[in-house]
Write an enzyme that holds these catalytic residues in place. Structure first.
Site, PDB file in Angstrom:
ATOM      1  N   ASN A  52      68.910  -8.325  72.245  1.00 39.31           N
ATOM      2  CA  ASN A  52      68.996  -9.046  70.979  1.00 39.31           C
ATOM      3  C   ASN A  52      69.317 -10.530  71.139  1.00 39.31           C
ATOM      4  O   ASN A  52      69.032 -11.314  70.237  1.00 39.31           O
ATOM      5  CB  ASN A  52      70.067  -8.342  70.135  1.00 39.31           C
ATOM      6  CG  ASN A  52      70.578  -9.188  69.016  1.00 39.31           C
ATOM      7  OD1 ASN A  52      69.880  -9.401  68.033  1.00 39.31           O
ATOM      8  ND2 ASN A  52      71.806  -9.695  69.156  1.00 39.31           N
ATOM      9  N   TYR A 101      60.242 -21.445  70.454  1.00 38.85           N
ATOM     10  CA  TYR A 101      60.825 -20.211  69.908  1.00 38.85           C
ATOM     11  C   TYR A 101      59.718 -19.320  69.338  1.00 38.85           C
ATOM     12  O   TYR A 101      59.669 -18.112  69.602  1.00 38.85           O
ATOM     13  CB  TYR A 101      61.828 -20.594  68.828  1.00 38.85           C
ATOM     14  CG  TYR A 101      62.584 -19.473  68.158  1.00 38.85           C
ATOM     15  CD1 TYR A 101      63.652 -18.847  68.803  1.00 38.85           C
ATOM     16  CD2 TYR A 101      62.274 -19.065  66.870  1.00 38.85           C
ATOM     17  CE1 TYR A 101      64.372 -17.844  68.176  1.00 38.85           C
ATOM     18  CE2 TYR A 101      62.984 -18.063  66.228  1.00 38.85           C
ATOM     19  CZ  TYR A 101      64.041 -17.460  66.887  1.00 38.85           C
ATOM     20  OH  TYR A 101      64.757 -16.465  66.259  1.00 38.85           O
ATOM     21  N   LYS A 121      58.754 -15.642  70.725  1.00 36.23           N
ATOM     22  CA  LYS A 121      58.913 -14.447  69.880  1.00 36.23           C
ATOM     23  C   LYS A 121      57.566 -13.759  69.651  1.00 36.23           C
ATOM     24  O   LYS A 121      57.498 -12.533  69.564  1.00 36.23           O
ATOM     25  CB  LYS A 121      59.571 -14.816  68.550  1.00 36.23           C
ATOM     26  CG  LYS A 121      61.037 -15.286  68.675  1.00 36.23           C
ATOM     27  CD  LYS A 121      61.974 -14.211  69.179  1.00 36.23           C
ATOM     28  CE  LYS A 121      63.447 -14.598  68.994  1.00 36.23           C
ATOM     29  NZ  LYS A 121      64.386 -13.596  69.539  1.00 36.23           N
TER      30      LYS A 121
HETATM   31  N1  LIG Z   1      69.824 -15.565  62.263  1.00 35.08           N
HETATM   32  C1  LIG Z   1      68.550 -15.581  61.919  1.00 35.08           C
HETATM   33  O1  LIG Z   1      68.157 -16.140  60.859  1.00 35.08           O
HETATM   34  C2  LIG Z   1      67.524 -14.892  62.780  1.00 35.08           C
HETATM   35  C3  LIG Z   1      66.236 -14.665  62.246  1.00 35.08           C
HETATM   36  C4  LIG Z   1      65.280 -14.020  63.013  1.00 35.08           C
HETATM   37  C5  LIG Z   1      65.601 -13.612  64.303  1.00 35.08           C
HETATM   38  N2  LIG Z   1      66.846 -13.855  64.811  1.00 35.08           N
HETATM   39  C6  LIG Z   1      67.124 -13.380  66.177  1.00 35.08           C
HETATM   40  O2  LIG Z   1      68.224 -12.511  66.131  1.00 35.08           O
HETATM   41  C7  LIG Z   1      68.874 -12.494  67.411  1.00 35.08           C
HETATM   42  C8  LIG Z   1      70.370 -12.616  67.232  1.00 35.08           C
HETATM   43  O3  LIG Z   1      70.647 -13.868  66.617  1.00 35.08           O
HETATM   44  P1  LIG Z   1      71.877 -14.108  65.627  1.00 35.08           P
HETATM   45  O4  LIG Z   1      71.308 -14.740  64.421  1.00 35.08           O
HETATM   46  O5  LIG Z   1      72.711 -12.884  65.519  1.00 35.08           O
HETATM   47  O6  LIG Z   1      72.628 -15.273  66.441  1.00 35.08           O
HETATM   48  P2  LIG Z   1      74.159 -15.563  66.785  1.00 35.08           P
HETATM   49  O7  LIG Z   1      75.062 -15.066  65.717  1.00 35.08           O
HETATM   50  O8  LIG Z   1      74.192 -16.998  67.154  1.00 35.08           O
HETATM   51  O9  LIG Z   1      74.425 -14.660  68.087  1.00 35.08           O
HETATM   52  C9  LIG Z   1      73.761 -14.894  69.290  1.00 35.08           C
HETATM   53  C10 LIG Z   1      74.384 -14.005  70.354  1.00 35.08           C
HETATM   54  O10 LIG Z   1      73.632 -14.109  71.554  1.00 35.08           O
HETATM   55  C11 LIG Z   1      74.489 -14.559  72.611  1.00 35.08           C
HETATM   56  N3  LIG Z   1      73.663 -15.361  73.509  1.00 35.08           N
HETATM   57  C12 LIG Z   1      72.998 -16.514  73.200  1.00 35.08           C
HETATM   58  N4  LIG Z   1      72.344 -16.946  74.283  1.00 35.08           N
HETATM   59  C13 LIG Z   1      72.565 -16.045  75.277  1.00 35.08           C
HETATM   60  C14 LIG Z   1      72.157 -15.938  76.629  1.00 35.08           C
HETATM   61  N5  LIG Z   1      71.379 -16.856  77.203  1.00 35.08           N
HETATM   62  N6  LIG Z   1      72.593 -14.876  77.361  1.00 35.08           N
HETATM   63  C15 LIG Z   1      73.390 -13.944  76.802  1.00 35.08           C
HETATM   64  N7  LIG Z   1      73.806 -13.990  75.524  1.00 35.08           N
HETATM   65  C16 LIG Z   1      73.400 -15.030  74.774  1.00 35.08           C
HETATM   66  C17 LIG Z   1      75.620 -15.290  71.904  1.00 35.08           C
HETATM   67  O11 LIG Z   1      76.835 -15.349  72.639  1.00 35.08           O
HETATM   68  P3  LIG Z   1      77.111 -16.523  73.709  1.00 35.08           P
HETATM   69  O12 LIG Z   1      76.723 -17.822  73.054  1.00 35.08           O
HETATM   70  O13 LIG Z   1      78.566 -16.405  74.012  1.00 35.08           O
HETATM   71  O14 LIG Z   1      76.256 -16.202  74.891  1.00 35.08           O
HETATM   72  C18 LIG Z   1      75.810 -14.379  70.699  1.00 35.08           C
HETATM   73  O15 LIG Z   1      76.531 -13.221  71.056  1.00 35.08           O
HETATM   74  C19 LIG Z   1      68.213 -13.618  68.225  1.00 35.08           C
HETATM   75  O16 LIG Z   1      67.247 -13.077  69.113  1.00 35.08           O
HETATM   76  C20 LIG Z   1      67.514 -14.460  67.163  1.00 35.08           C
HETATM   77  O17 LIG Z   1      66.406 -15.151  67.699  1.00 35.08           O
HETATM   78  C21 LIG Z   1      67.813 -14.474  64.078  1.00 35.08           C
END
Ligand SMILES: NC(=O)c1ccc[n+]([C@@H]2O[C@H](COP(=O)([O-])OP(=O)(O)OC[C@H]3O[C@@H](n4cnc5c(N)ncnc54)[C@H](OP(=O)(O)O)[C@@H]3O)[C@@H](O)[C@H]2O)c1
Length: 250
Positions: free
Chosen positions: A89, A156, A160
């Site tokens: 994720n 990105y 994706k």
């Molecule tokens: N939020 C949105 O609107 C949205 C929409 C569509 C898709 N997504 C996708 O949903 C997923 C989760 O995103 P989120 O919105 O929940 O973001 P978030 O709250 O910022 O959480 C991201 C998580 O990933 C970890 N992380 C980031 N880079 C990393 C790396 N290189 N290695 C290991 N861990 C890493 C972060 O912890 P650390 O920084 O401590 O590593 C954190 O635990 C992502 O794939 C994102 O692209 C999000």
């Protein structure tokens, strides 16, 4: 208790969608293997789950580090006996520059975290799922890329969209072995990745038919479905949980 006696690995587990999914799976009986880079936040979260009786292994590291990802699987298998599923994720948006102004290093970083990490995840996790005799692999994609483009998110979007193709390849390569492989494509979700600027969030909300962003728990419930036996005939799909983002033109 859909996940009783199941061991599930989650990346990006310390925040947002990953943390909400870990919380839901823990409530439904899963043993958890959790990772993210920042150790303090990860360990504090793991501790909060352990306090409610969940068995948790939490190890900090990056998803592009193959040795770290292999170590998580090895340690998890020896601690819990098997790996049943993984929710890959973690993701990164990049710095918001248009494609033609994006430095090569920034492009490479975004492709690495969102796409090459999925390749590493598959290489390290599939053998363990095969040892378990069955399993579910789930990857977090996005509406950005497979469904639409947003300026400043070129790398990105490319990563994706590529992830969706990788998921289809993995599904056909491992379906006969009892493995299901899917992508979950969230719409805009209220996490740190979406930022906390109210005007940006309002703009993003209007992209959706529901005219709002998702709570992380609304995405977690779809992730849990895809990871569970309720989705036993679902594989190779890129399931939208996008609030109608992909069909909205108003
Ligand atoms: N939020 C949105 O609107 C949205 C929409 C569509 C898709 N997504 C996708 O949903 C997923 C989760 O995103 P989120 O919105 O929940 O973001 P978030 O709250 O910022 O959480 C991201 C998580 O990933 C970890 N992380 C980031 N880079 C990393 C790396 N290189 N290695 C290991 N861990 C890493 C972060 O912890 P650390 O920084 O401590 O590593 C954190 O635990 C992502 O794939 C994102 O692209 C999000």
């Amino acid at each position: 208790m859909r996940f009783e006696n199941r061991t599930i690995l989650i990346t990006g587990a310390s925040s947002g969608i990953g943390a909400a999914t870990a919380t839901l799976l823990a409530e439904e009986g899963a043993n958890l293997i959790l990772t993210a880079r920042g150790d303090d936040r990860l360990q504090a979260f793991a501790h909060s789950l352990a306090e409610t009786g969940t068995k948790v292994l939490a190890r900090a590291g990056g998803v592009t580090d193959a040795a770290h990802m292999q170590g998580l699987v090895d340690r998890g298998e020896s601690m819990f006996g098997k790996l049943d599923a993984a929710f890959n994720n973690a993701g990164a948006l990049g710095n918001g520059t248009p494609v033609i102004d994006t430095p090569r290093a920034d492009w490479d970083e975004v492709i690495d975290v969102n796409l090459t990490a999925a390749f590493i995840a598959a290489q390290t996790q599939v053998p363990a799922l095969k040892r378990a005799g069955r399993g579910s692999l789930l990857f977090t994609g996005s509406f950005v890329g497979p469904e639409l483009g947003i300026p400043g998110m070129g790398a990105y979007a490319a990563a994706k969209a590529g992830l969706t193709g990788l998921v289809r390849a993995l599904a056909v390569e491992h379906g006969a072995e009892g493995l299901r492989v899917n992508a979950l494509l969230p719409g805009g979700t209220k996490t740190p990745m979406a930022g906390d600027d109210p005007s940006f969030r309002d703009w993003a909300a209007q992209l959706h038919a529901l005219k709002r962003l998702a709570e992380p728990e609304e995405i977690a419930s779809v992730a849990a479905f895809l990871l569970s036996d309720e989705a036993s005939f679902v594989t190779g799909t890129a399931m939208l949980a996008d609030g109608g983002n992909s069909v909205c033109k108003t």
